[in-house]
Motif scaffolding. Structure first.
Motif, PDB file in Angstrom:
ATOM      1  N   GLU A 184      78.462  53.469  12.555  1.00 59.49           N
ATOM      2  CA  GLU A 184      78.304  53.649  14.004  1.00 59.49           C
ATOM      3  C   GLU A 184      77.809  54.800  14.713  1.00 59.49           C
ATOM      4  OE1 GLU A 184      82.179  52.362  15.893  1.00 59.49           O
ATOM      5  OE2 GLU A 184      82.642  51.172  14.356  1.00 59.49           O
ATOM      6  N   VAL A 185      78.041  55.964  13.887  1.00 61.08           N
ATOM      7  CA  VAL A 185      77.549  57.296  14.226  1.00 61.08           C
ATOM      8  C   VAL A 185      75.972  57.264  14.047  1.00 61.08           C
ATOM      9  CG1 VAL A 185      77.449  59.753  13.777  1.00 61.08           C
ATOM     10  CG2 VAL A 185      79.633  58.480  14.041  1.00 61.08           C
ATOM     11  N   GLN A 186      75.415  56.733  12.945  1.00 63.96           N
ATOM     12  CA  GLN A 186      74.135  56.634  12.741  1.00 63.96           C
ATOM     13  C   GLN A 186      73.336  55.721  13.826  1.00 63.96           C
ATOM     14  OE1 GLN A 186      72.716  56.022   8.672  1.00 63.96           O
ATOM     15  NE2 GLN A 186      74.888  56.086   8.145  1.00 63.96           N
ATOM     16  N   LEU A 187      73.961  54.748  14.108  1.00 55.28           N
ATOM     17  CA  LEU A 187      73.444  53.758  15.291  1.00 55.28           C
ATOM     18  C   LEU A 187      73.350  54.826  16.741  1.00 55.28           C
ATOM     19  CD1 LEU A 187      74.912  50.449  14.961  1.00 55.28           C
ATOM     20  CD2 LEU A 187      72.711  51.089  14.441  1.00 55.28           C
ATOM     21  N   ALA A 188      74.449  55.457  16.935  1.00 53.09           N
ATOM     22  CA  ALA A 188      74.348  56.229  18.128  1.00 53.09           C
ATOM     23  C   ALA A 188      73.361  57.365  17.940  1.00 53.09           C
ATOM     24  CB  ALA A 188      75.860  56.854  18.277  1.00 53.09           C
ATOM     25  N   LEU A 189      73.104  58.029  16.781  1.00 51.07           N
ATOM     26  CA  LEU A 189      72.103  59.040  16.797  1.00 51.07           C
ATOM     27  C   LEU A 189      70.777  58.558  16.964  1.00 51.07           C
ATOM     28  CD1 LEU A 189      73.436  61.232  13.699  1.00 51.07           C
ATOM     29  CD2 LEU A 189      72.966  62.016  16.194  1.00 51.07           C
ATOM     30  N   THR A 190      70.527  57.154  16.344  1.00 48.67           N
ATOM     31  CA  THR A 190      69.175  56.667  16.504  1.00 48.67           C
ATOM     32  C   THR A 190      68.744  56.489  17.894  1.00 48.67           C
ATOM     33  OG1 THR A 190      69.330  55.723  14.259  1.00 48.67           O
ATOM     34  CG2 THR A 190      68.059  54.580  15.726  1.00 48.67           C
ATOM     35  N   PRO A 245      69.810  62.383  27.522  1.00 51.55           N
ATOM     36  CA  PRO A 245      69.948  62.124  26.059  1.00 51.55           C
ATOM     37  C   PRO A 245      70.242  63.234  25.333  1.00 51.55           C
ATOM     38  CG  PRO A 245      67.550  62.202  27.056  1.00 51.55           C
ATOM     39  CD  PRO A 245      68.580  62.241  28.261  1.00 51.55           C
ATOM     40  N   SER A 246      69.845  64.760  25.896  1.00 51.78           N
ATOM     41  CA  SER A 246      70.124  65.740  24.893  1.00 51.78           C
ATOM     42  C   SER A 246      71.747  66.115  24.744  1.00 51.78           C
ATOM     43  CB  SER A 246      69.538  67.107  25.730  1.00 51.78           C
ATOM     44  OG  SER A 246      70.136  67.295  27.011  1.00 51.78           O
ATOM     45  N   GLU A 247      72.334  65.730  25.842  1.00 51.73           N
ATOM     46  CA  GLU A 247      74.095  65.731  25.942  1.00 51.73           C
ATOM     47  C   GLU A 247      74.294  64.627  24.881  1.00 51.73           C
ATOM     48  OE1 GLU A 247      76.067  65.802  29.418  1.00 51.73           O
ATOM     49  OE2 GLU A 247      74.221  66.548  30.656  1.00 51.73           O
ATOM     50  N   ALA A 248      73.621  63.458  25.018  1.00 52.87           N
ATOM     51  CA  ALA A 248      74.095  62.241  23.944  1.00 52.87           C
ATOM     52  C   ALA A 248      73.889  62.673  22.609  1.00 52.87           C
ATOM     53  CB  ALA A 248      73.326  61.120  24.642  1.00 52.87           C
ATOM     54  N   LEU A 249      72.701  63.361  22.400  1.00 55.98           N
ATOM     55  CA  LEU A 249      72.513  63.886  21.026  1.00 55.98           C
ATOM     56  C   LEU A 249      73.521  64.793  20.492  1.00 55.98           C
ATOM     57  CD1 LEU A 249      68.857  64.349  20.692  1.00 55.98           C
ATOM     58  CD2 LEU A 249      70.343  62.934  19.233  1.00 55.98           C
ATOM     59  N   ARG A 299      83.608  60.552  21.040  1.00 53.77           N
ATOM     60  CA  ARG A 299      82.386  61.142  21.085  1.00 53.77           C
ATOM     61  C   ARG A 299      81.290  60.266  21.311  1.00 53.77           C
ATOM     62  NH1 ARG A 299      85.756  64.806  19.503  1.00 53.77           N
ATOM     63  NH2 ARG A 299      85.467  66.942  19.549  1.00 53.77           N
ATOM     64  N   LEU A 300      81.471  59.087  20.540  1.00 48.99           N
ATOM     65  CA  LEU A 300      80.317  58.123  20.636  1.00 48.99           C
ATOM     66  C   LEU A 300      80.644  57.471  22.015  1.00 48.99           C
ATOM     67  CD1 LEU A 300      80.791  56.269  16.988  1.00 48.99           C
ATOM     68  CD2 LEU A 300      79.109  57.975  17.835  1.00 48.99           C
ATOM     69  N   ALA A 301      81.648  57.151  22.429  1.00 48.72           N
ATOM     70  CA  ALA A 301      81.559  56.256  23.726  1.00 48.72           C
ATOM     71  C   ALA A 301      80.982  57.305  24.799  1.00 48.72           C
ATOM     72  CB  ALA A 301      83.148  56.314  24.302  1.00 48.72           C
ATOM     73  N   LEU A 302      81.326  58.603  24.902  1.00 42.71           N
ATOM     74  CA  LEU A 302      80.755  59.566  25.814  1.00 42.71           C
ATOM     75  C   LEU A 302      79.138  59.755  25.580  1.00 42.71           C
ATOM     76  CD1 LEU A 302      83.347  62.765  25.940  1.00 42.71           C
ATOM     77  CD2 LEU A 302      82.634  60.845  27.763  1.00 42.71           C
ATOM     78  N   SER A 303      78.801  59.752  24.304  1.00 43.31           N
ATOM     79  CA  SER A 303      77.246  59.622  24.141  1.00 43.31           C
ATOM     80  C   SER A 303      76.681  58.565  24.799  1.00 43.31           C
ATOM     81  CB  SER A 303      77.290  59.622  22.351  1.00 43.31           C
ATOM     82  OG  SER A 303      75.716  59.482  22.064  1.00 43.31           O
ATOM     83  N   GLY A 304      77.037  57.311  24.388  1.00 42.55           N
ATOM     84  CA  GLY A 304      76.243  56.187  24.962  1.00 42.55           C
ATOM     85  C   GLY A 304      76.576  56.318  26.571  1.00 42.55           C
ATOM     86  N   MET A 305      77.513  56.971  27.273  1.00 40.53           N
ATOM     87  CA  MET A 305      77.565  56.950  28.645  1.00 40.53           C
ATOM     88  C   MET A 305      76.567  57.969  28.876  1.00 40.53           C
ATOM     89  SD  MET A 305      80.983  57.753  31.072  1.00 40.53           S
ATOM     90  CE  MET A 305      81.027  59.374  30.446  1.00 40.53           C
ATOM     91  N   ARG A 306      76.561  59.149  28.217  1.00 36.39           N
ATOM     92  CA  ARG A 306      75.352  60.021  28.677  1.00 36.39           C
ATOM     93  C   ARG A 306      74.014  59.357  28.456  1.00 36.39           C
ATOM     94  NH1 ARG A 306      79.179  61.715  30.717  1.00 36.39           N
ATOM     95  NH2 ARG A 306      80.167  63.696  30.235  1.00 36.39           N
ATOM     96  N   TYR A 345      68.068  59.718  19.618  1.00 31.32           N
ATOM     97  CA  TYR A 345      66.741  60.169  19.128  1.00 31.32           C
ATOM     98  C   TYR A 345      65.747  59.328  19.990  1.00 31.32           C
ATOM     99  CZ  TYR A 345      68.705  63.238  15.715  1.00 31.32           C
ATOM    100  OH  TYR A 345      69.449  64.329  15.076  1.00 31.32           O
ATOM    101  N   ARG A 346      65.717  58.193  20.098  1.00 23.95           N
ATOM    102  CA  ARG A 346      64.548  57.465  20.730  1.00 23.95           C
ATOM    103  C   ARG A 346      64.687  57.764  21.976  1.00 23.95           C
ATOM    104  NH1 ARG A 346      65.926  52.978  16.834  1.00 23.95           N
ATOM    105  NH2 ARG A 346      63.979  53.027  15.508  1.00 23.95           N
ATOM    106  N   GLU A 347      65.876  57.766  22.738  1.00 18.01           N
ATOM    107  CA  GLU A 347      65.659  58.042  24.075  1.00 18.01           C
ATOM    108  C   GLU A 347      65.468  59.624  24.475  1.00 18.01           C
ATOM    109  OE1 GLU A 347      66.495  56.185  26.908  1.00 18.01           O
ATOM    110  OE2 GLU A 347      66.440  54.541  25.436  1.00 18.01           O
ATOM    111  N   ALA A 348      65.456  60.588  23.554  1.00 14.86           N
ATOM    112  CA  ALA A 348      65.227  61.762  23.639  1.00 14.86           C
ATOM    113  C   ALA A 348      63.640  62.016  23.484  1.00 14.86           C
ATOM    114  CB  ALA A 348      66.008  62.741  22.624  1.00 14.86           C
ATOM    115  N   GLY A 349      62.880  60.905  23.144  1.00 13.62           N
ATOM    116  CA  GLY A 349      61.515  60.788  22.656  1.00 13.62           C
ATOM    117  C   GLY A 349      61.265  61.517  21.367  1.00 13.62           C
ATOM    118  N   ASP A 350      62.242  61.368  20.427  1.00 13.07           N
ATOM    119  CA  ASP A 350      61.972  61.900  18.977  1.00 13.07           C
ATOM    120  C   ASP A 350      62.063  60.616  18.250  1.00 13.07           C
ATOM    121  OD1 ASP A 350      61.737  63.318  16.611  1.00 13.07           O
ATOM    122  OD2 ASP A 350      63.201  64.729  17.171  1.00 13.07           O
TER     123      ASP A 350
END
Length: 87
Positions: free
Chosen positions: A58-64, A33-37, A20-27, A67-72
């Motif tokens: 690692e999950v926290q880093l991905a979420l951070t 960013p909404s799919e990544a979130l 999920r983290l790998a796919l999140s980074g790819m998105r 959120y930044r890319e999503a404008g939050d």
């Protein structure tokens, strides 16, 4: 989970979270960013309550990042800070 979801066993926590983290980074790199979130949130749910400290980090880093890319940035928190819920 989408692409690669059937590669790892459902009960293989680390593989499921890392996938999920790998796919999140790819998105994120694809400008979705909404799919990544969503994927990072799924990873967070899976790792919650476990003693996988580094995986949780690692999950926290991905979420951070998501959120930044999503404008939050408020939900991302101040730069350079992450929480640790373990005692």
């Amino acid at each position: 989970m989408g692409v690669g979801g059937s590669v790892a066993a459902e009960d293989d926590l680390e593989a499921q979270v890392r996938g999920r983290l790998a796919l999140s980074g790819m998105r994120l790199r694809q400008g979705r960013p909404s799919e990544a979130l969503g994927l990072a949130d799924e990873a967070k749910e899976r790792v919650a309550g476990t003693d996988y400290l580094l995986l949780d980090f690692e999950v926290q880093l991905a979420l951070t990042g998501a959120y930044r890319e999503a404008g939050d940035p408020a939900r991302a928190g101040p730069r350079g800070t992450l929480r640790c819920d373990y005692r």
